[in-house]
Write an enzyme that holds these catalytic residues in place. Structure first.
Site, PDB file in Angstrom:
ATOM      1  N   GLY A 184       0.038  35.487   2.711  1.00 55.18           N
ATOM      2  CA  GLY A 184      -0.330  36.349   3.834  1.00 55.18           C
ATOM      3  C   GLY A 184      -0.033  35.670   5.154  1.00 55.18           C
ATOM      4  N   ARG A 247       4.428  38.237  -1.116  1.00 53.81           N
ATOM      5  CA  ARG A 247       3.761  37.733  -2.323  1.00 53.81           C
ATOM      6  C   ARG A 247       4.678  38.014  -3.506  1.00 53.81           C
ATOM      7  NH1 ARG A 247      -1.313  36.274  -0.620  1.00 53.81           N
ATOM      8  NH2 ARG A 247      -2.231  37.530   1.038  1.00 53.81           N
ATOM      9  N   THR A 275       1.351  29.293  -2.960  1.00 53.21           N
ATOM     10  CA  THR A 275       2.636  28.784  -2.467  1.00 53.21           C
ATOM     11  C   THR A 275       2.814  27.320  -2.851  1.00 53.21           C
ATOM     12  OG1 THR A 275       2.379  30.252  -0.576  1.00 53.21           O
ATOM     13  CG2 THR A 275       4.023  28.511  -0.382  1.00 53.21           C
ATOM     14  N   ASP A 303      -8.130  31.314   5.268  1.00 47.47           N
ATOM     15  CA  ASP A 303      -9.443  31.165   4.619  1.00 47.47           C
ATOM     16  C   ASP A 303      -9.945  29.713   4.650  1.00 47.47           C
ATOM     17  OD1 ASP A 303      -9.000  33.782   4.033  1.00 47.47           O
ATOM     18  OD2 ASP A 303      -8.846  33.536   1.867  1.00 47.47           O
TER      19      ASP A 303
END
Ligand code: ADP
Ligand code: FBP
Ligand code: MG
EC number: 2.7.1.11
Length: 531
Positions: A184, A247, A275, A303
């Site tokens: 993302g 993705r 990744t 995150d």
């Protein structure tokens, strides 16, 4: 009875390992790191009950007088960073072309070599180390204590210092460097791309390309994007990724085939846990094929769920933007008659953004994160506390991470192209539950729900993230030229380091409910335990 989120005790680490599964495209998963609990047991991880049950525990015999030195040398080998000479024993290094005495841009052919300066004291010695853990806990009961033995003996854990080396293993004129951004979006991606390109040029690299749309760019043979200082000069002024992200994608073998066809000798991979699992697999495959390639990661995760690092880039920006959303929720709630503002923030399995934004804003009454179990209903539930807040304060603000309270939602088993579980919208669920609850009580409540997640992710990096991205991007290039591969860059205790990829992605980093930071958050919100 109402179900609650998995309970997490003070010595347990939180939920689902997003990458601890077989990847749909890449096969086997990565589980390498060992963790330590207070019984002196090393475990691969401390996650779910099933994972724990299936994880072989390796006991340390503390009666062995050498246990500490054995542990330290084991740690040293775990954190050893793979080098080209592991495979190409006769690889010959030569003086670095990275020299800050060089003031003129390289415009002509580089046949006769670059300026180099072995007397410059700006190089890092390969034996330089950074201390990973800096607190000496005197008791396993100290908040957030991470002890190896029951006495909390001080054990030194050193990791490799990042930065330019005096000797390099790639001739810049032979290098073709590629950059790829996966997963993302995250604030700062363009800043890192920019610094990688700029630093590569300082070394003298002329062939620099961007792979479009993440790992997919290798499979679909999309056209490479030629990169230079001129192209990237202003990219950091906007959010997103100049190269695009995605993705899913081709298999590791297909990616390495494509790298071979393209003649890529340095690959810079910007992405999160998934990744990096891919980057490590690419590195391993390159070694298997005896390709002289450096694969270097730069951890990207809004995150903040990568292990061992102070933080990852984009996180500060996310917190700053998130508190703006919280402020709006506060204003809406405060201006309404019996108003309740709900803000959902990103954080699939880690509640760092929600925790830090709650702390930063000072306007949050209830913060809910995936790591901490809660009831909605019942005498200790969130709804009862909201009622209390409306009666005493007149309004309330609730901030929650997207992964919180997933046990209240129906599981769909849906996965995205990378194999990540698609979460239900806990914000919508809680909004509905609050409305139902107050309706049943016959009491008014004006509920407003704000979901700023994608707005936050699309922001450009703030100043502190801009600096972090700069240093990480530069260090990624230094690491590749130094001959390291299968590594990632990070900041540990304010110093920059190289870490072997498996150690940072063995499970997602999560908020420790026994940490001082979570306790500070609870102090600030004034919320009770909701169980
Ligand atoms: N275990 C894995 N092994 C190899 N590649 C992976 C693995 N998990 C994810 N990937 C690939 O890495 C890329 C990004 O993964 P994703 O989980 O979406 O984001 P992130 O890297 O931010 O965690 C995707 O192209 C995905 O296919
Ligand atoms: O809509 P998308 O692209 O799947 O992104 C949503 C996900 O992105 C994240 O912000 C970060 O995930 P990644 O680190 O895997 O990119 C998660 O918190 C969130 O669930
Ligand atoms: Mg991920």
């Amino acid at each position: 009875m109402e179900s609650i989120s998995p309970a997490i005790g003070s010595t347990l680490l939180p939920p689902a390992k997003s990458h601890d599964r077989t990847h749909p495209l890449f096969g086997s998963s990565l589980t390498t790191s060992r963790r330590i609990n207070l019984n002196g047991i090393c475990r691969k991880s401390r996650i779910s009950a099933e994972q724990k049950a299936s994880t072989a525990a390796v006991a340390i015999d503390f009666t062995d007088p050498d246990w500490k030195s054995n542990y330290e040398s084991d740690f040293e080998s775990r954190f050893n960073i793979p080098h080209l000479t592991d495979v190409f024993e006769d690889a010959v290094p030569f003086p670095s072309t990275f020299c800050l005495k060089m003031r003129t841009p390289i415009t002509e052919d580089i046949a006769d070599g670059y300026p180099s300066d072995e007397n410059w004291h700006g190089y890092i010695n390969n034996d330089d180390r950074v201390l990973l853990k800096v607190i000496r806990f005197s008791s396993p009961t100290s908040a957030g204590a991470e002890c190896i033995d029951p006495d909390c003996t001080w054990v030194e854990q050193w990791v490799h210092r990042a930065g330019p080396r005096k000797k390099i293993y790639f001739k810049p004129e032979n290098v073709k460097a590629a950059i790829v951004t996966c997963g993302g979006l995250c604030p700062g991606l363009n800043d890192v791309i920019r610094q990688i390109v700029i630093t590569l040029e300082i070394y003298g690299v002329k062939k620099i390309v961007g792979i479009p749309f993440g790992y997919r760019g290798f499979g679909d043979e999309l056209a490479e994007m030629p990169l230079s200082r001129k192209v990237v000069q202003n990219v950091h002024l906007s959010g997103g990724s100049l190269l695009g992200v995605s993705r899913g994608g081709p298999t590791v073998s297909e990616i390495v085939d494509s790298m071979q066809e393209r003649g890529i000798s340095m690959l810079f991979v910007l992405g999160g846990n998934g990744t990096h699992a891919g980057a490590n697999a690419i590195h391993t495959e390159c070694r298997k094929r005896r390709l002289k390639v450096a694969v270097v990661g730069v951890p990207k995760t809004i995150d903040n769920d990568i292990l061992l690092m102070d933080k990852t880039f984009g996180f500060d920006t996310a917190v700053e933007e998130a508190q703006r959303a919280i402020n709006s929720a506060y204003i809406e709630a405060h201006s309404a008659y019996r108003g309740i503002g709900i803000v959902k923030l990103m954080g699939r399995s880690s509640g760092f953004i929600a925790m830090q934004a709650s702390l930063a804003s000072g306007q949050v009454d209830i913060c809910l994160i995936p790591e901490v179990a809660f009831h909605l209903h019942g005498p200790h539930g969130v709804l009862g506390h909201l009622k209390y807040l409306l009666e005493t304060k007149g309004s309330a603000v609730l901030c929650l991470a997207e992964g919180a309270g997933q046990n209240f939602l129906e599981k769909t088993n849906a996965k995205d192209a990378s194999g990540n579980i698609v979460l239900g919208d806990i914000g919508v669920h809680i909004q509905q539950e609050i409305k139902k609850y107050f309706k049943a009580l016959g009491a008014p409540a004006d509920v407003k729900y704000i979901d700023p997640t994608y707005m936050i992710r699309a922001c450009r990096a703030n100043a502190s993230d801009g600096i972090l991205c700069t240093v990480l991007g530069q260090n990624a290039v230094h690491g590749a030229f130094a001959g390291y591969s299968g590594i990632t860059v990070g900041i540990c205790n304010t110093h920059y380091v190289y870490l072997p990829i498996p150690e940072v992605i063995s499970y997602p980093r999560a908020v420790d409910p026994n940490s001082r930071m979570w306790h500070r958050c609870l102090t600030s919100t004034g919320q009770p335990d909701f169980i």
